[in-house]
Scaffold this motif. Structure first.
Motif, PDB file in Angstrom:
ATOM      1  N   ILE A 182       0.722  -1.208   0.210  1.00  0.00           N
ATOM      2  CA  ILE A 182      -0.019   0.161  -0.051  1.00  0.00           C
ATOM      3  C   ILE A 182       0.895   1.259  -0.109  1.00  0.00           C
ATOM      4  CG2 ILE A 182      -0.158   0.033   2.458  1.00  0.00           C
ATOM      5  CD1 ILE A 182      -3.160   0.910   1.985  1.00  0.00           C
ATOM      6  N   ASN A 183       0.721   2.159  -1.011  1.00  0.00           N
ATOM      7  CA  ASN A 183       1.417   3.324  -1.126  1.00  0.00           C
ATOM      8  C   ASN A 183       0.580   4.504  -0.372  1.00  0.00           C
ATOM      9  OD1 ASN A 183       2.958   5.552  -1.837  1.00  0.00           O
ATOM     10  ND2 ASN A 183       2.513   5.345  -4.152  1.00  0.00           N
ATOM     11  N   MET A 184       1.133   4.901   0.810  1.00  0.00           N
ATOM     12  CA  MET A 184       0.670   5.801   1.632  1.00  0.00           C
ATOM     13  C   MET A 184       0.701   7.049   0.997  1.00  0.00           C
ATOM     14  SD  MET A 184      -1.169   4.081   3.967  1.00  0.00           S
ATOM     15  CE  MET A 184      -1.509   5.283   5.219  1.00  0.00           C
ATOM     16  N   ASP A 185       1.636   7.415   0.137  1.00  0.00           N
ATOM     17  CA  ASP A 185       1.915   8.608  -0.302  1.00  0.00           C
ATOM     18  C   ASP A 185       0.988   9.024  -1.622  1.00  0.00           C
ATOM     19  OD1 ASP A 185       3.906   9.067   1.290  1.00  0.00           O
ATOM     20  OD2 ASP A 185       5.436   8.427  -0.047  1.00  0.00           O
ATOM     21  N   ASP A 186       0.176   7.939  -1.987  1.00  0.00           N
ATOM     22  CA  ASP A 186      -0.681   8.232  -3.150  1.00  0.00           C
ATOM     23  C   ASP A 186      -1.892   8.730  -2.743  1.00  0.00           C
ATOM     24  OD1 ASP A 186      -1.424   7.974  -5.798  1.00  0.00           O
ATOM     25  OD2 ASP A 186      -2.354   5.959  -5.640  1.00  0.00           O
ATOM     26  N   PHE A 187      -2.249   8.799  -1.307  1.00  0.00           N
ATOM     27  CA  PHE A 187      -3.158   9.258  -0.734  1.00  0.00           C
ATOM     28  C   PHE A 187      -3.371  10.783  -0.436  1.00  0.00           C
ATOM     29  CE2 PHE A 187      -3.811   5.004   0.331  1.00  0.00           C
ATOM     30  CZ  PHE A 187      -5.005   4.478   0.134  1.00  0.00           C
ATOM     31  N   TYR A 188      -4.310  11.555  -0.714  1.00  0.00           N
ATOM     32  CA  TYR A 188      -4.386  13.101  -0.278  1.00  0.00           C
ATOM     33  C   TYR A 188      -4.083  13.275   1.207  1.00  0.00           C
ATOM     34  CZ  TYR A 188      -5.684  13.991  -5.064  1.00  0.00           C
ATOM     35  OH  TYR A 188      -5.744  14.298  -6.497  1.00  0.00           O
ATOM     36  N   GLN A 189      -3.005  13.890   1.446  1.00  0.00           N
ATOM     37  CA  GLN A 189      -2.359  13.816   2.788  1.00  0.00           C
ATOM     38  C   GLN A 189      -3.181  14.539   3.803  1.00  0.00           C
ATOM     39  OE1 GLN A 189       0.703  11.485   3.697  1.00  0.00           O
ATOM     40  NE2 GLN A 189      -0.225  11.119   1.643  1.00  0.00           N
ATOM     41  N   GLY A 190      -3.836  15.418   3.324  1.00  0.00           N
ATOM     42  CA  GLY A 190      -4.720  16.262   4.316  1.00  0.00           C
ATOM     43  C   GLY A 190      -5.781  15.487   4.729  1.00  0.00           C
ATOM     44  N   LEU A 191      -6.387  14.460   4.148  1.00  0.00           N
ATOM     45  CA  LEU A 191      -7.319  13.509   4.710  1.00  0.00           C
ATOM     46  C   LEU A 191      -6.765  12.682   5.962  1.00  0.00           C
ATOM     47  CD1 LEU A 191      -8.619  11.805   1.302  1.00  0.00           C
ATOM     48  CD2 LEU A 191      -9.672  13.897   2.615  1.00  0.00           C
ATOM     49  N   PHE A 192      -5.510  12.377   6.246  1.00  0.00           N
ATOM     50  CA  PHE A 192      -5.209  11.629   7.278  1.00  0.00           C
ATOM     51  C   PHE A 192      -5.290  12.764   8.563  1.00  0.00           C
ATOM     52  CE2 PHE A 192      -2.672   9.500   3.904  1.00  0.00           C
ATOM     53  CZ  PHE A 192      -3.195   8.231   4.167  1.00  0.00           C
ATOM     54  N   ASN A 193      -5.375  13.688   8.726  1.00  0.00           N
ATOM     55  CA  ASN A 193      -5.637  14.741   9.613  1.00  0.00           C
ATOM     56  C   ASN A 193      -6.926  14.281  10.201  1.00  0.00           C
ATOM     57  OD1 ASN A 193      -3.521  16.191   8.943  1.00  0.00           O
ATOM     58  ND2 ASN A 193      -4.407  18.061   8.172  1.00  0.00           N
ATOM     59  N   TYR A 194      -7.955  13.564   9.679  1.00  0.00           N
ATOM     60  CA  TYR A 194      -9.068  13.432  10.274  1.00  0.00           C
ATOM     61  C   TYR A 194      -9.401  11.900  10.662  1.00  0.00           C
ATOM     62  CZ  TYR A 194     -10.344  17.698   7.854  1.00  0.00           C
ATOM     63  OH  TYR A 194     -10.399  19.159   7.511  1.00  0.00           O
ATOM     64  N   SER A 195      -8.312  11.288  10.681  1.00  0.00           N
ATOM     65  CA  SER A 195      -8.445   9.785  11.262  1.00  0.00           C
ATOM     66  C   SER A 195      -7.097   9.503  11.886  1.00  0.00           C
ATOM     67  CB  SER A 195      -8.388   8.882   9.866  1.00  0.00           C
ATOM     68  OG  SER A 195      -7.491   8.966   9.027  1.00  0.00           O
ATOM     69  N   ASN A 196      -6.356  10.572  12.485  1.00  0.00           N
ATOM     70  CA  ASN A 196      -5.247  10.517  13.372  1.00  0.00           C
ATOM     71  C   ASN A 196      -5.702  10.892  14.631  1.00  0.00           C
ATOM     72  OD1 ASN A 196      -2.535   9.498  12.421  1.00  0.00           O
ATOM     73  ND2 ASN A 196      -3.319  10.468  10.818  1.00  0.00           N
ATOM     74  N   ILE A 197      -5.533  10.287  15.779  1.00  0.00           N
ATOM     75  CA  ILE A 197      -5.933  10.741  17.212  1.00  0.00           C
ATOM     76  C   ILE A 197      -4.597  10.430  17.959  1.00  0.00           C
ATOM     77  CG2 ILE A 197      -7.417  10.462  19.272  1.00  0.00           C
ATOM     78  CD1 ILE A 197      -8.752  11.704  17.032  1.00  0.00           C
ATOM     79  N   GLU A 198      -4.179  11.264  18.516  1.00  0.00           N
ATOM     80  CA  GLU A 198      -3.147  11.220  19.483  1.00  0.00           C
ATOM     81  C   GLU A 198      -1.729  10.519  18.879  1.00  0.00           C
ATOM     82  OE1 GLU A 198      -4.358   9.352  23.050  1.00  0.00           O
ATOM     83  OE2 GLU A 198      -5.845  10.967  23.836  1.00  0.00           O
ATOM     84  N   GLY A 199      -1.619  11.060  17.467  1.00  0.00           N
ATOM     85  CA  GLY A 199      -0.347  10.243  16.775  1.00  0.00           C
ATOM     86  C   GLY A 199      -0.473   8.908  16.201  1.00  0.00           C
ATOM     87  N   LYS A 200      -1.874   8.371  16.204  1.00  0.00           N
ATOM     88  CA  LYS A 200      -1.912   7.090  15.727  1.00  0.00           C
ATOM     89  C   LYS A 200      -3.319   7.058  14.769  1.00  0.00           C
ATOM     90  CE  LYS A 200      -0.686   4.430  19.636  1.00  0.00           C
ATOM     91  NZ  LYS A 200      -1.193   3.387  20.735  1.00  0.00           N
ATOM     92  N   LEU A 201      -3.058   6.265  13.579  1.00  0.00           N
ATOM     93  CA  LEU A 201      -3.983   6.236  12.586  1.00  0.00           C
ATOM     94  C   LEU A 201      -4.994   5.194  12.809  1.00  0.00           C
ATOM     95  CD1 LEU A 201      -4.711   6.861   9.648  1.00  0.00           C
ATOM     96  CD2 LEU A 201      -3.167   5.116   8.671  1.00  0.00           C
ATOM     97  N   TYR A 202      -6.106   5.590  12.723  1.00  0.00           N
ATOM     98  CA  TYR A 202      -7.394   4.770  13.102  1.00  0.00           C
ATOM     99  C   TYR A 202      -8.254   4.416  11.787  1.00  0.00           C
ATOM    100  CZ  TYR A 202      -5.884   4.770  18.144  1.00  0.00           C
ATOM    101  OH  TYR A 202      -5.337   4.851  19.162  1.00  0.00           O
ATOM    102  N   GLY A 203      -8.302   4.960  10.796  1.00  0.00           N
ATOM    103  CA  GLY A 203      -8.689   4.693   9.628  1.00  0.00           C
ATOM    104  C   GLY A 203      -8.149   5.285   8.442  1.00  0.00           C
ATOM    105  N   MET A 204      -8.452   4.419   7.318  1.00  0.00           N
ATOM    106  CA  MET A 204      -7.960   4.814   5.995  1.00  0.00           C
ATOM    107  C   MET A 204      -8.968   5.527   5.203  1.00  0.00           C
ATOM    108  SD  MET A 204      -4.794   3.598   5.445  1.00  0.00           S
ATOM    109  CE  MET A 204      -4.802   3.744   3.505  1.00  0.00           C
ATOM    110  N   PRO A 205      -8.566   6.613   4.513  1.00  0.00           N
ATOM    111  CA  PRO A 205      -9.461   7.348   3.659  1.00  0.00           C
ATOM    112  C   PRO A 205     -10.463   6.749   2.684  1.00  0.00           C
ATOM    113  CG  PRO A 205      -7.488   8.527   3.850  1.00  0.00           C
ATOM    114  CD  PRO A 205      -7.174   7.099   4.316  1.00  0.00           C
TER     115      PRO A 205
END
Length: 429
Positions: free
Chosen positions: A130-153
């Motif tokens: 999975i190429n994480m750089d291929d996702f629009y990075q701003g979307l990860f601001n909405y699924s990160n809590i306390e420095g951990k990723l809890y959802g894929m856009p």
């Protein structure tokens, strides 16, 4: 994604836990004839993976088709699609409370649920596919809590200005272009206002969602809360924030805008369709309806406050894994497939979240869609509800104040009061 307007409603509905025993078996729209419940395998010895969604209608069919495609790629696996519809939050809360959640689910309200979700960082780290750089990075601001990723856009919309080309043409006004300012906007709105025809340049909601207002506040250099989520006073009542709220109130006072969509009133979407407001601010949701109504519609990015960069706001959905899932590795494979270019192309009701898919499908060559991606590139701020766990309490006060301002109360006075009253919730964080 409108469920962002129902922020944290689940916290008031924990009494729905009594429904947990029946929620799985009574779910409509399942792709399996068996509820599956907490069974690890189906009647034919298949491994059952439960996937909960809020979709219905054609969107639900898309989810079911993705599930079938995943089954074809993974023989011996049955994906049980559980369509919770408008009861999504209540049923999900009940399933978490009963320790019987779906393995995978749509997600938006991460502050309410993240403690019940599986962090995805290690799965991403050990999975080279999975190429994480291929996702629009701003979307990860909405699924990160306390420095951990809890959802894929999964899906998103930003907000743009819709405009009625026919009304612009009749008034001999050039169509707005990216880079315009709020001063430009007000001048255009004034020219497109004709009270004798009950036609106005712009429509304003009498109870604007504070979530949606954040993009405007950020664009003026303000914020409702500090970046670290620890301060309200001096932010919520800053000059920059007050100016934005007063700006919308001023347009009403100057009669270049009108309140729309209040109690017992037509929605702003419907009034725009009727040609009674020339410009309307919203996400992607009403676009197809405007097309079906044969409105010659255009879209353009949000105006700027002179000399300041425009900031975008995202309403997003993601796909997550339950911490109590007994099939976490399989659940990750489903999440990974759901995030793949193949599945994204199947999800025609969502704006694609991967750069390669957008480029391949030439999405931004559509002038109606391009502004949504322009605004996405400018969506680098984190919304207030992700910064402070007590935002629900704070937001109730803020919403009441803004509603009063739209009805004519003093913006500075009310925002000073709500900022002061909200300090106690920050301290309890």
């Amino acid at each position: 994604m409108k469920r962002l307007a129902q922020l944290f409603i689940v916290l008031t509905l924990l009494s729905a836990l009594v429904l947990a025993g029946c929620s799985a078996s009574s779910t409509s729209g399942s792709s399996s004839s068996s509820s599956g419940g907490d069974k690890a395998a189906g009647s034919n010895g298949e491994k059952v993976l439960r996937f909960a969604t809020w979709d219905s209608g054609e969107s639900l069919k898309i989810q079911q088709n993705i599930a079938k495609r995943f089954e074809e790629k993974n023989p011996g696996v049955k994906v049980q699609v559980e369509a919770y519809g408008d009861g999504f939050d209540q049923k999900l809360a009940a399933s978490f409370g009963a320790k019987n959640p779906p393995d995978v689910m749509y997600m938006w309200n991460f502050p309410a649920y993240y403690e019940s979700l599986e962090p995805l960082d290690e799965y991403v780290k050990k999975d080279g596919d999975i190429n994480m750089d291929d996702f629009y990075q701003g979307l990860f601001n909405y699924s990160n809590i306390e420095g951990k990723l809890y959802g894929m856009p999964a899906g998103f919309t930003t907000r743009v200005i819709y405009y009625n080309k026919k009304l612009f043409d009749e008034a001999n006004i050039p169509y707005p272009e990216d880079g315009w300012t709020w001063n430009d906007f007000k001048q255009i709105a004034q020219k497109l206002t004709n009270p004798s025809k009950k036609q106005y340049g712009f429509g304003i909601r009498p109870e604007p969602d504070t979530y949606d207002l954040q993009g405007f506040v950020w664009s003026n250099g303000g914020s409702f809360i500090s970046d670290d989520g620890t301060k309200i006073y001096g932010y919520m009542n800053s000059n920059e924030t007050v100016q934005v709220i007063q700006h919308f109130r001023d347009m009403l006072d100057e009669k270049v805008a009108v309140l729309v969509g209040g109690k017992n009133q037509q929605s702003g979407d419907d009034i725009f369709k009727a040609g009674k407001i020339a410009m309307w601010e919203s996400g992607i949701w009403p676009l197809e309806g405007f097309k079906e109504a044969k409105i010659d519609v255009g879209t353009v990015e949000i105006p700027s406050f002179s000399g300041k960069p425009v900031k975008g706001l995202v309403a997003s959905s993601a796909i997550s894994i339950a911490k109590d899932s007994k099939n976490k590795e399989l659940a990750w494979e489903f999440v990974k497939y759901y995030s793949s270019p193949e599945a994204i192309k199947m999800r025609t009701s969502d704006l694609p979240v991967r750069i390669s898919v957008v480029n391949e499908m030439k999405i931004v060559e559509d002038p109606l869609i391009k502004p949504f991606y322009t605004m996405l590139e400018r969506s680098t701020n984190t919304p207030a509800f992700l910064l402070n766990s007590n935002w629900d309490e704070i937001n109730r006060n803020l919403s009441s104040a803004i509603n009063a301002i739209m009805l004519g109360e003093d913006a500075e006075e009310l925002l000073n009061k709500v900022a002061k009253d909200s300090e106690k919730y920050v301290k309890e964080r």
